[in-house]
Design a protein around this motif. Structure first.
Motif, PDB file in Angstrom:
ATOM      1  N   ALA A  66       6.372  -5.074  -4.880  1.00  0.00           N
ATOM      2  CA  ALA A  66       4.983  -4.975  -5.325  1.00  0.00           C
ATOM      3  C   ALA A  66       4.034  -5.268  -4.176  1.00  0.00           C
ATOM      4  O   ALA A  66       3.018  -4.588  -3.987  1.00  0.00           O
ATOM      5  N   LEU A  67       4.368  -6.282  -3.384  1.00  0.00           N
ATOM      6  CA  LEU A  67       3.522  -6.662  -2.254  1.00  0.00           C
ATOM      7  C   LEU A  67       3.632  -5.658  -1.112  1.00  0.00           C
ATOM      8  O   LEU A  67       2.617  -5.237  -0.541  1.00  0.00           O
ATOM      9  N   GLU A  68       4.856  -5.247  -0.790  1.00  0.00           N
ATOM     10  CA  GLU A  68       5.031  -4.326   0.334  1.00  0.00           C
ATOM     11  C   GLU A  68       4.369  -2.980   0.064  1.00  0.00           C
ATOM     12  O   GLU A  68       3.771  -2.376   0.963  1.00  0.00           O
ATOM     13  N   SER A  69       4.450  -2.498  -1.180  1.00  0.00           N
ATOM     14  CA  SER A  69       3.815  -1.218  -1.508  1.00  0.00           C
ATOM     15  C   SER A  69       2.303  -1.306  -1.349  1.00  0.00           C
ATOM     16  O   SER A  69       1.653  -0.358  -0.891  1.00  0.00           O
ATOM     17  N   ALA A  70       1.724  -2.451  -1.696  1.00  0.00           N
ATOM     18  CA  ALA A  70       0.280  -2.638  -1.545  1.00  0.00           C
ATOM     19  C   ALA A  70      -0.103  -2.699  -0.072  1.00  0.00           C
ATOM     20  O   ALA A  70      -1.118  -2.130   0.345  1.00  0.00           O
ATOM     21  N   CYS A  71       0.701  -3.398   0.728  1.00  0.00           N
ATOM     22  CA  CYS A  71       0.434  -3.482   2.167  1.00  0.00           C
ATOM     23  C   CYS A  71       0.547  -2.107   2.815  1.00  0.00           C
ATOM     24  O   CYS A  71      -0.265  -1.739   3.679  1.00  0.00           O
ATOM     25  N   TRP A  72       1.538  -1.348   2.401  1.00  0.00           N
ATOM     26  CA  TRP A  72       1.726   0.011   2.923  1.00  0.00           C
ATOM     27  C   TRP A  72       0.526   0.879   2.585  1.00  0.00           C
ATOM     28  O   TRP A  72      -0.004   1.604   3.444  1.00  0.00           O
ATOM     29  N   PHE A  73       0.061   0.815   1.340  1.00  0.00           N
ATOM     30  CA  PHE A  73      -1.105   1.595   0.930  1.00  0.00           C
ATOM     31  C   PHE A  73      -2.327   1.163   1.734  1.00  0.00           C
ATOM     32  O   PHE A  73      -3.127   1.987   2.177  1.00  0.00           O
ATOM     33  N   TRP A  74      -2.479  -0.139   1.919  1.00  0.00           N
ATOM     34  CA  TRP A  74      -3.608  -0.691   2.664  1.00  0.00           C
ATOM     35  C   TRP A  74      -3.639  -0.135   4.088  1.00  0.00           C
ATOM     36  O   TRP A  74      -4.681   0.319   4.570  1.00  0.00           O
ATOM     37  N   GLU A  75      -2.495  -0.158   4.750  1.00  0.00           N
ATOM     38  CA  GLU A  75      -2.415   0.334   6.124  1.00  0.00           C
ATOM     39  C   GLU A  75      -2.615   1.843   6.182  1.00  0.00           C
ATOM     40  O   GLU A  75      -3.361   2.350   7.043  1.00  0.00           O
ATOM     41  N   THR A  76      -1.957   2.570   5.286  1.00  0.00           N
ATOM     42  CA  THR A  76      -2.038   4.030   5.274  1.00  0.00           C
ATOM     43  C   THR A  76      -3.471   4.515   5.095  1.00  0.00           C
ATOM     44  O   THR A  76      -3.856   5.558   5.641  1.00  0.00           O
ATOM     45  N   ASN A  77      -4.257   3.768   4.352  1.00  0.00           N
ATOM     46  CA  ASN A  77      -5.642   4.167   4.070  1.00  0.00           C
ATOM     47  C   ASN A  77      -6.668   3.452   4.950  1.00  0.00           C
ATOM     48  O   ASN A  77      -7.862   3.469   4.648  1.00  0.00           O
ATOM     49  N   ASN A  78      -6.190   2.831   6.019  1.00  0.00           N
ATOM     50  CA  ASN A  78      -7.080   2.200   7.009  1.00  0.00           C
ATOM     51  C   ASN A  78      -8.049   1.200   6.393  1.00  0.00           C
ATOM     52  O   ASN A  78      -9.216   1.104   6.792  1.00  0.00           O
ATOM     53  N   LEU A  79      -7.558   0.434   5.432  1.00  0.00           N
ATOM     54  CA  LEU A  79      -8.454  -0.475   4.716  1.00  0.00           C
ATOM     55  C   LEU A  79      -8.835  -1.705   5.527  1.00  0.00           C
ATOM     56  O   LEU A  79      -9.829  -2.372   5.212  1.00  0.00           O
ATOM     57  N   ASN A  80      -8.099  -2.000   6.595  1.00  0.00           N
ATOM     58  CA  ASN A  80      -8.528  -3.087   7.471  1.00  0.00           C
ATOM     59  C   ASN A  80      -9.894  -2.780   8.073  1.00  0.00           C
ATOM     60  O   ASN A  80     -10.707  -3.689   8.302  1.00  0.00           O
ATOM     61  N   ASP A  81     -10.153  -1.487   8.339  1.00  0.00           N
ATOM     62  CA  ASP A  81     -11.449  -1.102   8.912  1.00  0.00           C
ATOM     63  C   ASP A  81     -12.588  -1.423   7.951  1.00  0.00           C
ATOM     64  O   ASP A  81     -13.662  -1.860   8.368  1.00  0.00           O
ATOM     65  N   TYR A  82     -12.368  -1.186   6.660  1.00  0.00           N
ATOM     66  CA  TYR A  82     -13.405  -1.485   5.660  1.00  0.00           C
ATOM     67  C   TYR A  82     -13.627  -2.994   5.569  1.00  0.00           C
ATOM     68  O   TYR A  82     -14.762  -3.453   5.439  1.00  0.00           O
TER      69      TYR A  82
ATOM     70  N   HIS B  21     -16.924  -5.417   6.382  1.00  0.00           N
ATOM     71  CA  HIS B  21     -17.414  -6.111   5.183  1.00  0.00           C
ATOM     72  C   HIS B  21     -17.937  -5.111   4.150  1.00  0.00           C
ATOM     73  O   HIS B  21     -18.910  -5.371   3.442  1.00  0.00           O
ATOM     74  N   ASP B  22     -17.252  -3.958   4.061  1.00  0.00           N
ATOM     75  CA  ASP B  22     -17.670  -2.873   3.167  1.00  0.00           C
ATOM     76  C   ASP B  22     -16.860  -2.919   1.875  1.00  0.00           C
ATOM     77  O   ASP B  22     -15.894  -2.185   1.697  1.00  0.00           O
ATOM     78  N   ILE B  23     -17.276  -3.776   0.941  1.00  0.00           N
ATOM     79  CA  ILE B  23     -16.550  -3.932  -0.309  1.00  0.00           C
ATOM     80  C   ILE B  23     -16.648  -2.684  -1.183  1.00  0.00           C
ATOM     81  O   ILE B  23     -15.701  -2.335  -1.886  1.00  0.00           O
ATOM     82  N   VAL B  24     -17.773  -1.979  -1.125  1.00  0.00           N
ATOM     83  CA  VAL B  24     -17.934  -0.762  -1.921  1.00  0.00           C
ATOM     84  C   VAL B  24     -17.010   0.334  -1.401  1.00  0.00           C
ATOM     85  O   VAL B  24     -16.287   0.976  -2.170  1.00  0.00           O
ATOM     86  N   GLY B  25     -17.018   0.549  -0.100  1.00  0.00           N
ATOM     87  CA  GLY B  25     -16.142   1.561   0.482  1.00  0.00           C
ATOM     88  C   GLY B  25     -14.677   1.242   0.250  1.00  0.00           C
ATOM     89  O   GLY B  25     -13.860   2.118  -0.024  1.00  0.00           O
ATOM     90  N   MET B  26     -14.344  -0.032   0.352  1.00  0.00           N
ATOM     91  CA  MET B  26     -12.982  -0.490   0.118  1.00  0.00           C
ATOM     92  C   MET B  26     -12.551  -0.156  -1.310  1.00  0.00           C
ATOM     93  O   MET B  26     -11.457   0.369  -1.547  1.00  0.00           O
ATOM     94  N   SER B  27     -13.422  -0.451  -2.264  1.00  0.00           N
ATOM     95  CA  SER B  27     -13.120  -0.224  -3.677  1.00  0.00           C
ATOM     96  C   SER B  27     -12.958   1.261  -3.972  1.00  0.00           C
ATOM     97  O   SER B  27     -12.055   1.676  -4.707  1.00  0.00           O
ATOM     98  N   LYS B  28     -13.830   2.084  -3.409  1.00  0.00           N
ATOM     99  CA  LYS B  28     -13.746   3.533  -3.619  1.00  0.00           C
ATOM    100  C   LYS B  28     -12.455   4.093  -3.050  1.00  0.00           C
ATOM    101  O   LYS B  28     -11.834   4.983  -3.645  1.00  0.00           O
ATOM    102  N   ARG B  29     -12.058   3.573  -1.904  1.00  0.00           N
ATOM    103  CA  ARG B  29     -10.833   4.061  -1.280  1.00  0.00           C
ATOM    104  C   ARG B  29      -9.607   3.709  -2.117  1.00  0.00           C
ATOM    105  O   ARG B  29      -8.641   4.460  -2.172  1.00  0.00           O
ATOM    106  N   ILE B  30      -9.682   2.588  -2.808  1.00  0.00           N
ATOM    107  CA  ILE B  30      -8.541   2.115  -3.581  1.00  0.00           C
ATOM    108  C   ILE B  30      -8.438   2.791  -4.937  1.00  0.00           C
ATOM    109  O   ILE B  30      -7.358   3.202  -5.362  1.00  0.00           O
ATOM    110  N   ASN B  31      -9.559   2.930  -5.656  1.00  0.00           N
ATOM    111  CA  ASN B  31      -9.444   3.501  -7.012  1.00  0.00           C
ATOM    112  C   ASN B  31     -10.251   4.768  -7.229  1.00  0.00           C
ATOM    113  O   ASN B  31     -10.364   5.245  -8.354  1.00  0.00           O
TER     114      ASN B  31
END
Length: 276
Positions: free
Chosen positions: A160-176, A180-190
């Motif tokens: 469960a954790l590794e799949s989330a980390c993989w998705f996070w990296e694949t979608n460049n969410l560290n950049d968001y 400090h872009d919580i809106v962009g982060m949320s849109k990218r996720i859902n």
């Protein structure tokens, strides 16, 4: 500046979870592998995943809907001229094998679910709620597992954790998170801003927990990294990620203007105004 998540912080962030000790062991092992290692990256990851999984307590999608809930949540599939919601109420497997099968979805919303039972087998799983054969196959390829093996794996804590980390990296969410872009982060996720109020509240609370309980999160002369760059952008100085004398001098002037203690250190009070 890199920080290490503590057990106390994990407990405070996942406040309704009764198994935080086990989760903490996995988090301190997994997060650094995906460079989720600063206050804002950890806060973003934990806030988004805790929202999706109810504090890491729900590792698979809950599809046990009442008839009225089906009409409200899946209006595209149920209602006048469509299928009878009563036949799918309180029947998660039957529901998944309808709404998640590609033959009943637009090409844009295709999930790769083409084989009998794929809708149920590849329903949302993990703390990020990975969904669809295509997504399971892509993640599975990255970790050397078949889609079917991956579907079982993401319903374990580690998976469960590794799949989330993989998705996070694949979608460049560290950049968001760095921005400090919580809106962009949320849109990218859902794909939208559903639950934005809760996501934002969790984000702000996680930042406070991580900052207040770890003095190492303070930025001062000698600090380096993306957080320093973010501060330099706000201060209007050269952005090089290196907290030197020029940055310190500009920060002191900024703190004086904003009525803060003129310390030349980016502490939690300074961050609250600077990024709040």
């Amino acid at each position: 500046m890199s920080v290490k998540l503590t057990l106390q912080q994990t407990k405070a962030i996942l406040k309704t979870n009764k198994e935080t000790a086990e989760w903490h062991v996995l988090l301190v092992d997994m997060l650094p592998r995906y460079n989720i290692d600063t206050v804002y990256r950890i806060a973003g990851f934990m806030a988004q995943c805790a929202h999706e999984s109810a504090d890491f307590t729900r590792l698979e999608e809950n599809l046990n809907y009442s008839e009225s809930a089906l009409l409200r949540v899946f209006p595209r599939y149920f209602g006048p001229g469509k299928r009878n919601a009563a036949e799918y109420a309180r029947n998660p497997e039957k529901l998944a094998n309808y709404v998640y099968m590609d033959e009943f979805r637009s090409s844009r919303g295709a999930l790769g679910n083409t084989q009998p039972g794929d809708g149920w087998r590849f329903r949302g799983g993990g703390i990020k709620q990975l969904t669809g054969r295509n997504n399971y196959a892509t993640f599975g390829k990255a970790i050397g597992k078949t889609p079917e093996q991956t579907a079982d794996y993401v319903r374990t804590k580690r998976g469960a954790l590794e799949s989330a980390c993989w998705f996070w990296e694949t979608n460049n969410l560290n950049d968001y998170a760095d921005a400090h872009d919580i809106v962009g982060m949320s849109k990218r996720i859902n794909g939208g801003t559903i639950g934005l109020s809760d996501r934002t509240s969790r984000w702000n609370r996680a930042i406070k927990i991580l900052q207040d309980s770890n003095d190492a999160t303070q930025l001062r002369r000698g600090s380096k990294g993306v957080e320093v760059s973010s501060v330099q952008k706000i201060l209007g100085v050269v952005v090089d990620g290196d907290f030197g004398p020029a940055t310190e001098s500009a920060l002191k002037k900024w703190q004086k203007i904003h009525g803060l203690a003129v310390s030349g250190v980016v502490d939690s009070a300074t961050k609250a105004i600077m990024f709040g």
